[in-house]
Motif scaffolding. Structure first.
Motif, PDB file in Angstrom:
ATOM      1  N   VAL A  55       7.273  53.187 -13.273  1.00 13.53           N
ATOM      2  CA  VAL A  55       6.206  54.178 -13.105  1.00 13.53           C
ATOM      3  C   VAL A  55       5.155  53.663 -12.120  1.00 13.53           C
ATOM      4  CG1 VAL A  55       4.276  55.315 -14.295  1.00 13.53           C
ATOM      5  CG2 VAL A  55       6.558  55.333 -15.310  1.00 13.53           C
ATOM      6  N   GLU A  56       4.778  52.399 -12.249  1.00 11.65           N
ATOM      7  CA  GLU A  56       3.752  51.835 -11.361  1.00 11.65           C
ATOM      8  C   GLU A  56       4.216  51.779  -9.910  1.00 11.65           C
ATOM      9  OE1 GLU A  56       2.840  48.120 -13.287  1.00 11.65           O
ATOM     10  OE2 GLU A  56       1.425  49.085 -14.668  1.00 11.65           O
ATOM     11  N   ALA A  57       5.512  51.617  -9.682  1.00  6.07           N
ATOM     12  CA  ALA A  57       6.051  51.534  -8.323  1.00  6.07           C
ATOM     13  C   ALA A  57       6.329  52.912  -7.713  1.00  6.07           C
ATOM     14  CB  ALA A  57       7.337  50.711  -8.323  1.00  6.07           C
ATOM     15  N   ALA A  58       6.382  53.930  -8.538  1.00  7.24           N
ATOM     16  CA  ALA A  58       6.739  55.278  -8.074  1.00  7.24           C
ATOM     17  C   ALA A  58       5.559  55.971  -7.388  1.00  7.24           C
ATOM     18  CB  ALA A  58       7.196  56.119  -9.261  1.00  7.24           C
ATOM     19  N   PRO A  59       5.854  56.911  -6.473  1.00  3.43           N
ATOM     20  CA  PRO A  59       4.789  57.697  -5.850  1.00  3.43           C
ATOM     21  C   PRO A  59       4.129  58.674  -6.824  1.00  3.43           C
ATOM     22  CG  PRO A  59       6.928  58.362  -4.987  1.00  3.43           C
ATOM     23  CD  PRO A  59       7.166  57.200  -5.897  1.00  3.43           C
ATOM     24  N   GLY A  60       4.805  58.900  -7.949  1.00  2.00           N
ATOM     25  CA  GLY A  60       4.242  59.790  -8.944  1.00  2.00           C
ATOM     26  C   GLY A  60       5.169  59.944 -10.124  1.00  2.00           C
ATOM     27  N   TYR A  61       4.633  60.549 -11.176  1.00  2.00           N
ATOM     28  CA  TYR A  61       5.418  60.786 -12.382  1.00  2.00           C
ATOM     29  C   TYR A  61       4.879  62.040 -13.060  1.00  2.00           C
ATOM     30  CZ  TYR A  61       1.380  58.859 -14.850  1.00  2.00           C
ATOM     31  OH  TYR A  61       0.116  58.640 -15.323  1.00  2.00           O
ATOM     32  N   ALA A  62       5.677  62.570 -13.973  1.00  2.00           N
ATOM     33  CA  ALA A  62       5.235  63.672 -14.830  1.00  2.00           C
ATOM     34  C   ALA A  62       5.623  63.305 -16.250  1.00  2.00           C
ATOM     35  CB  ALA A  62       5.892  64.980 -14.420  1.00  2.00           C
ATOM     36  N   VAL A  63       4.761  63.601 -17.191  1.00  2.00           N
ATOM     37  CA  VAL A  63       5.034  63.290 -18.594  1.00  2.00           C
ATOM     38  C   VAL A  63       4.631  64.492 -19.445  1.00  2.00           C
ATOM     39  CG1 VAL A  63       2.833  62.076 -18.927  1.00  2.00           C
ATOM     40  CG2 VAL A  63       4.769  61.548 -20.410  1.00  2.00           C
ATOM     41  N   PHE A  64       5.511  64.856 -20.396  1.00  2.00           N
ATOM     42  CA  PHE A  64       5.325  66.037 -21.232  1.00  2.00           C
ATOM     43  C   PHE A  64       5.570  65.705 -22.691  1.00  2.00           C
ATOM     44  CE2 PHE A  64       6.745  67.632 -17.146  1.00  2.00           C
ATOM     45  CZ  PHE A  64       5.908  68.708 -16.913  1.00  2.00           C
ATOM     46  N   THR A  65       4.915  66.436 -23.571  1.00  2.00           N
ATOM     47  CA  THR A  65       5.246  66.436 -24.990  1.00  2.00           C
ATOM     48  C   THR A  65       5.732  67.838 -25.322  1.00  2.00           C
ATOM     49  OG1 THR A  65       2.973  66.992 -25.625  1.00  2.00           O
ATOM     50  CG2 THR A  65       3.556  64.666 -25.593  1.00  2.00           C
ATOM     51  N   THR A  66       6.835  67.933 -26.069  1.00  2.00           N
ATOM     52  CA  THR A  66       7.378  69.233 -26.441  1.00  2.00           C
ATOM     53  C   THR A  66       7.682  69.271 -27.926  1.00  2.00           C
ATOM     54  OG1 THR A  66       9.719  68.675 -26.092  1.00  2.00           O
ATOM     55  CG2 THR A  66       8.491  69.491 -24.173  1.00  2.00           C
ATOM     56  N   TYR A  67       7.668  70.473 -28.466  1.00  2.00           N
ATOM     57  CA  TYR A  67       7.997  70.716 -29.858  1.00  2.00           C
ATOM     58  C   TYR A  67       8.937  71.906 -29.884  1.00  2.00           C
ATOM     59  CZ  TYR A  67       3.875  67.870 -30.219  1.00  2.00           C
ATOM     60  OH  TYR A  67       2.972  66.843 -30.061  1.00  2.00           O
ATOM     61  N   GLY A  68       9.988  71.824 -30.715  1.00  2.00           N
ATOM     62  CA  GLY A  68      10.933  72.923 -30.719  1.00  2.00           C
ATOM     63  C   GLY A  68      11.676  73.086 -32.023  1.00  2.00           C
ATOM     64  N   LEU A  69      12.340  74.228 -32.136  1.00  5.51           N
ATOM     65  CA  LEU A  69      13.164  74.592 -33.285  1.00  5.51           C
ATOM     66  C   LEU A  69      14.456  75.209 -32.776  1.00  5.51           C
ATOM     67  CD1 LEU A  69      10.533  76.377 -35.554  1.00  5.51           C
ATOM     68  CD2 LEU A  69      11.562  74.151 -35.961  1.00  5.51           C
TER      69      LEU A  69
END
Length: 186
Positions: A55-69
């Protein structure tokens, strides 16, 4: 005539107060999404410390939390951020998933996208993202269920990681995922 002026003044006042409350509500929502995203990122690092270097070496990242059924048909949704490492800026994003197949369960899942180039990050933010994949089976609750699926969704321009924090999900299904800019939080 006085009544109409009073009515217009009252409407204007309520609108201004509502806009101020919305701004505070928007800021609170942004803070909540950011806090959950940062906690999810820490959960990824704890599950696989090598991800921090990636992550530190990358030009960017995306992070998500999801909930589902799911019960035959399934769905999940959540929010997160896309972070540009060069500009140190965040874009608030939404994510949704839909699936159909032989499946039953509930899930609390985090997703991490690590971009290998700036164009992939920009495209992810500006154009959104669609993907389809087969689903896997897993079970567990709490920290004992935490597992990182490295490269579980390699895509052009990066890698996707999934972390199941808690829940029970079993079955096989065809699924689709869509991510987009959250117009209400940006």
């Amino acid at each position: 005539m006085r009544f109409s002026k009073l009515l217009i003044t009252g409407i204007a006042l309520v609108s201004m107060l509502g806009a101020g409350a919305y701004a505070q509500d928007k800021a609170a929502q942004q803070a909540e999404v950011k806090a959950k995203a940062m906690q999810a990122l820490q959960d990824f690092y704890k599950a696989d410390p090598k991800l921090k270097t990636a992550v530190e070496a990358a030009p960017g990242y995306a992070v998500f939390t999801t909930y589902g059924l799911s019960l035959g048909l399934g769905g999940a949704g959540g929010k997160g951020i896309a972070h540009n490492s060069k500009t140190k800026s965040d874009v608030y994003m939404s994510i949704a998933q839909a699936s159909a197949g032989l499946q039953v369960g509930a899930s609390d899942t985090r997703y991490l996208y690590v971009f290998s180039d700036a164009k992939a990050l920009t495209d992810f933010i500006d154009k959104g993202w669609d993907a389809s994949a087969g689903a896997a089976a897993g079970a567990g609750t709490g920290a004992s269920a935490a597992n990182v699926k490295a490269g579980a969704g390699e895509f052009t321009g990066g890698k996707q990681y999934a972390l199941t924090k808690a829940g029970l999900q079993a079955g096989v299904a065809v699924a689709g995922t869509k991510a987009w800019k959250d117009k209400d939080l940006n």
